[in-house]
Design a protein around this motif. Structure first.
Motif, PDB file in Angstrom:
ATOM      1  N   ASP A 144      -2.056  -3.331   5.697  1.00 51.87           N
ATOM      2  CA  ASP A 144      -2.445  -1.779   5.375  1.00 51.87           C
ATOM      3  C   ASP A 144      -1.465  -1.652   4.089  1.00 51.87           C
ATOM      4  OD1 ASP A 144      -4.380   0.130   5.959  1.00 51.87           O
ATOM      5  OD2 ASP A 144      -3.778  -0.643   7.918  1.00 51.87           O
ATOM      6  N   VAL A 145      -1.667  -1.971   2.853  1.00 49.87           N
ATOM      7  CA  VAL A 145      -0.609  -1.734   1.911  1.00 49.87           C
ATOM      8  C   VAL A 145       0.001  -0.318   1.827  1.00 49.87           C
ATOM      9  CG1 VAL A 145      -0.009  -1.995  -0.594  1.00 49.87           C
ATOM     10  CG2 VAL A 145      -1.799  -3.476   0.236  1.00 49.87           C
TER      11      VAL A 145
ATOM     12  N   GLU B  70       4.903  -5.703   7.373  1.00 47.21           N
ATOM     13  CA  GLU B  70       4.867  -7.032   6.722  1.00 47.21           C
ATOM     14  C   GLU B  70       5.066  -7.119   5.362  1.00 47.21           C
ATOM     15  OE1 GLU B  70       1.560  -9.346   8.218  1.00 47.21           O
ATOM     16  OE2 GLU B  70       2.469  -9.323  10.259  1.00 47.21           O
TER      17      GLU B  70
ATOM     18  N   PRO C 268      -8.303   1.161   3.672  1.00 48.01           N
ATOM     19  CA  PRO C 268      -9.567   0.692   4.164  1.00 48.01           C
ATOM     20  C   PRO C 268     -10.912   1.458   3.461  1.00 48.01           C
ATOM     21  CG  PRO C 268      -8.066   1.783   5.588  1.00 48.01           C
ATOM     22  CD  PRO C 268      -7.442   2.025   4.212  1.00 48.01           C
TER      23      PRO C 268
ATOM     24  N   ILE D 170       2.181  -1.103   5.832  1.00 47.15           N
ATOM     25  CA  ILE D 170       2.535  -0.015   6.944  1.00 47.15           C
ATOM     26  C   ILE D 170       2.976  -0.892   8.402  1.00 47.15           C
ATOM     27  CG2 ILE D 170       1.661   2.052   8.089  1.00 47.15           C
ATOM     28  CD1 ILE D 170      -0.244   2.482   6.208  1.00 47.15           C
ATOM     29  N   GLU D 171       2.479  -1.964   8.579  1.00 48.40           N
ATOM     30  CA  GLU D 171       2.527  -2.674   9.673  1.00 48.40           C
ATOM     31  C   GLU D 171       3.856  -3.455   9.770  1.00 48.40           C
ATOM     32  OE1 GLU D 171      -0.080  -2.796   8.051  1.00 48.40           O
ATOM     33  OE2 GLU D 171      -1.741  -2.023   9.545  1.00 48.40           O
TER      34      GLU D 171
ATOM     35  N   THR E 156      -4.427 -10.528   8.343  1.00 48.46           N
ATOM     36  CA  THR E 156      -5.464  -9.170   8.796  1.00 48.46           C
ATOM     37  C   THR E 156      -4.230  -7.806   9.227  1.00 48.46           C
ATOM     38  OG1 THR E 156      -5.103 -10.148  11.068  1.00 48.46           O
ATOM     39  CG2 THR E 156      -7.144 -10.722   9.588  1.00 48.46           C
ATOM     40  N   PHE E 157      -4.869  -7.005   9.385  1.00 44.81           N
ATOM     41  CA  PHE E 157      -4.116  -5.520   9.779  1.00 44.81           C
ATOM     42  C   PHE E 157      -3.214  -5.403   8.675  1.00 44.81           C
ATOM     43  CE2 PHE E 157      -5.957  -6.250  14.258  1.00 44.81           C
ATOM     44  CZ  PHE E 157      -6.606  -4.891  14.017  1.00 44.81           C
TER      45      PHE E 157
ATOM     46  N   PRO F 186      -6.873  -4.818   5.227  1.00 46.34           N
ATOM     47  CA  PRO F 186      -6.469  -3.641   6.710  1.00 46.34           C
ATOM     48  C   PRO F 186      -7.425  -3.950   7.789  1.00 46.34           C
ATOM     49  CG  PRO F 186      -7.655  -2.539   4.856  1.00 46.34           C
ATOM     50  CD  PRO F 186      -7.476  -3.846   4.445  1.00 46.34           C
ATOM     51  N   HIS F 187      -8.522  -4.740   7.716  1.00 43.18           N
ATOM     52  CA  HIS F 187      -9.414  -4.892   8.835  1.00 43.18           C
ATOM     53  C   HIS F 187      -8.910  -6.013   9.891  1.00 43.18           C
ATOM     54  CE1 HIS F 187     -12.227  -2.363   6.748  1.00 43.18           C
ATOM     55  NE2 HIS F 187     -12.305  -2.995   5.594  1.00 43.18           N
ATOM     56  N   PRO F 188      -9.725  -5.962  11.060  1.00 45.45           N
ATOM     57  CA  PRO F 188      -9.035  -7.011  11.942  1.00 45.45           C
ATOM     58  C   PRO F 188      -9.544  -8.707  11.503  1.00 45.45           C
ATOM     59  CG  PRO F 188     -10.517  -5.115  13.040  1.00 45.45           C
ATOM     60  CD  PRO F 188     -10.596  -5.229  11.563  1.00 45.45           C
ATOM     61  N   ARG F 189     -10.252  -8.676  10.703  1.00 48.86           N
ATOM     62  CA  ARG F 189     -10.622 -10.035  10.552  1.00 48.86           C
ATOM     63  C   ARG F 189     -11.057  -9.966   8.646  1.00 48.86           C
ATOM     64  NH1 ARG F 189     -13.187  -7.928  14.661  1.00 48.86           N
ATOM     65  NH2 ARG F 189     -14.484  -6.279  13.732  1.00 48.86           N
TER      66      ARG F 189
END
Lengths: 80, 402
Positions: free
Chosen positions: B215-216, B232, B150, B229-230, B212-213, B185-188
């Motif tokens: 985070d590597v 994906e 971020p 991290i999510e 979106t979202f 990493p942002h919502p949009r």
């Protein structure tokens, strides 16, 4: 719960969008499953962003409330 | 004479050093490099094969009355007011930390391998040229572009990157053989909503996938698959990843002035480092709740110059980040602590202003053009632009209603 050693305070008061969600992302990066975040923010944009974040990441929003003119969200890390 | 020591010879350090009254202040700039890089131009070296001569000799950018010492600062004792460098020390009456942010791929597994193989456009001319070579050799497949963390210097740069790569592929007739993915990493697509309203439709129109979202978390150094991290994953042939950033490797006493990423705490208005006397942090080096970008560094340097001169001045959180939309137009992310980013319609003129800044930049560091910059920032203040955008919207609504 206030003295939960896994509870981390994220103070993003006074930060405009995307400050609060960025601070949350940074904390999430350093978190582990079971951690609890208490996020303080004043930017109203954090409410929809939090919902989207929790949905996407699979983490839990324990509560969201207004306190002392700020939005206080308690979040539990369930996945990462 | 009061001794002012400035750590770092970048935008803020150089402009500040030149702006101080040299009859009153004995100014020393400590810099680890004798070269000064105009960082925003790396984007064009890497993605548009632009002229790589974007580095100048710092000595020639500084007033002759400013002392430049090229050395590696190791430790700063904010209580004793002493800067320790390798084999030397400097005592000060006022200290300004302007050490910038450095790309730090080591924070994420696999990212150092990505940097070694493909380069990037955030850590110098050589990595930018390496990225151009990789793009130049690309003949089709998937390119994934985005920021790994971020914290990103020049927040529009990841987005500008994907738009410029899209343009390059179209010009080369490779676009229908390529998939372009933009992750954030942002919502949009862009964190500030007013800018997102401009850029999200552009991504869609140009067939760029948005994730979106994201985070590597790691990059596979064999397949170049990027994991988040999510949970994906993006498979790609060419990863164009803006690395995480961290502050300089300098130890501070007290250590509590540093945050987790080695950025220096500073009061968001006075820019003073809390708890110690006579010390400020400015630009990318400071842990301020505003964008890490050139305009902020410029304005913060002037706030400190005013305070050192004994005049009152506060930083209002102002951002003024140029965004190249890669279609001959551009816009700026204009905001402050008090005002969220305003919708500032893209235009050719704004793009030309960004291109012009590449030339004006070197002159701006002298501090001699400050009255012009002062007027410019005044007339483009977010409150002013916001009010003007509202008037336009009301007029448009009135027209469509009549």
């Amino acid at each position: 719960m206030a003295d939960d050693p896994n509870r981390r305070l994220i103070d993003a008061r006074g930060k405009a969008c995307p400050g609060p969600i960025t601070d949350l992302s940074l904390a999430y990066r350093r978190s582990k499953v079971g951690d609890v975040f208490e996020l303080w923010a004043t930017d109203p944009g954090i409410r929809p962003d939090l919902q989207a974040w929790a949905k996407k990441t699979g983490n839990e929003i324990v509560s969201v409330e207004e306190r002392d003119g700020a939005i206080v969200a308690v979040l539990r890390i369930r996945a990462r | 004479m009061r001794r002012v020591v400035i750590l770092g010879g970048g935008t803020a350090g150089t402009l500040l050093a030149n702006s101080l009254d040299h009859a009153r202040f004995d100014v020393t700039v400590l810099s680890r490099s004798s070269e000064h890089l105009f960082q925003p131009a790396l984007l064009y070296v890497a993605l548009a094969h632009a002229d790589p001569r974007i580095v100048r000799d710092e000595r020639r950018l500084l007033s002759r009355r400013v002392k430049l010492v090229q050395e590696q600062v190791e430790r700063v004792d904010l209580l004793a007011r002493r800067v320790h460098a390798r084999g030397a020390f400097h005592d000060y009456d006022a200290l300004v930390v302007a050490t910038g942010a450095r790309a730090d791929p080591s924070q994420i597994p696999g990212l150092s391998e990505v940097a070694a193989r493909f380069g990037n456009y955030h850590s110098g001319v050589a990595p930018a040229q390496k990225l151009w070579a990789a793009l130049d050799a690309f003949r089709g497949g998937t390119i994934a572009v985005g920021q790994a963390s971020p914290i990103c210097v020049c927040p529009p740069s990841p987005l500008e990157g994907v738009l410029l790569i899209d343009r390059l592929l179209r010009r080369r007739g490779l676009r229908d053989r390529s998939r372009l993915v933009f992750f954030t990493p942002h919502p949009r697509a862009y964190p500030a909503e007013a800018i997102d309203e401009i850029v999200a439709p552009l991504l869609k129109a140009r067939g760029i996938e948005l994730r979106t979202f994201f985070d590597v978390d790691r990059v596979d150094p064999k397949s170049w698959a990027i994991g988040s991290i999510e949970g994906e994953r993006i498979d790609c042939d060419l990863p164009v990843i803006v690395p995480p950033f961290a502050g300089a490797e300098i130890a501070y006493e007290p250590a509590s002035v540093l945050d987790d990423d080695r950025f220096v705490h500073a009061d968001r208005n006075s820019l003073r480092i809390p708890g110690v006397l006579g010390a400020f942090a400015v630009g990318d080096a400071a842990d301020l709740p505003t964008s890490k970008a050139g305009a902020g560094a410029h304005l913060q340097a002037m706030v400190v110059a005013e305070q050192l001169a004994g005049r009152e001045a506060t930083f209002d959180g102002r951002t003024h980040c140029a965004v190249d939309l890669a279609d001959g137009t551009g816009t700026f992310v204009v905001s402050s602590y008090a005002s969220p980013a305003v919708r500032y319609p893209p235009s050719r003129l704004k793009h030309l202003m960004k291109m012009l800044m590449g030339r004006v930049y070197w002159l701006s560091l002298s501090g001699r053009f400050e009255p012009l910059f002062d007027r410019y920032f005044h007339w483009t203040a977010p409150e002013r632009l916001g009010a003007s955008a509202l008037r336009h919207a009301e007029k448009a609504a009135a027209r469509s209603g009549s």
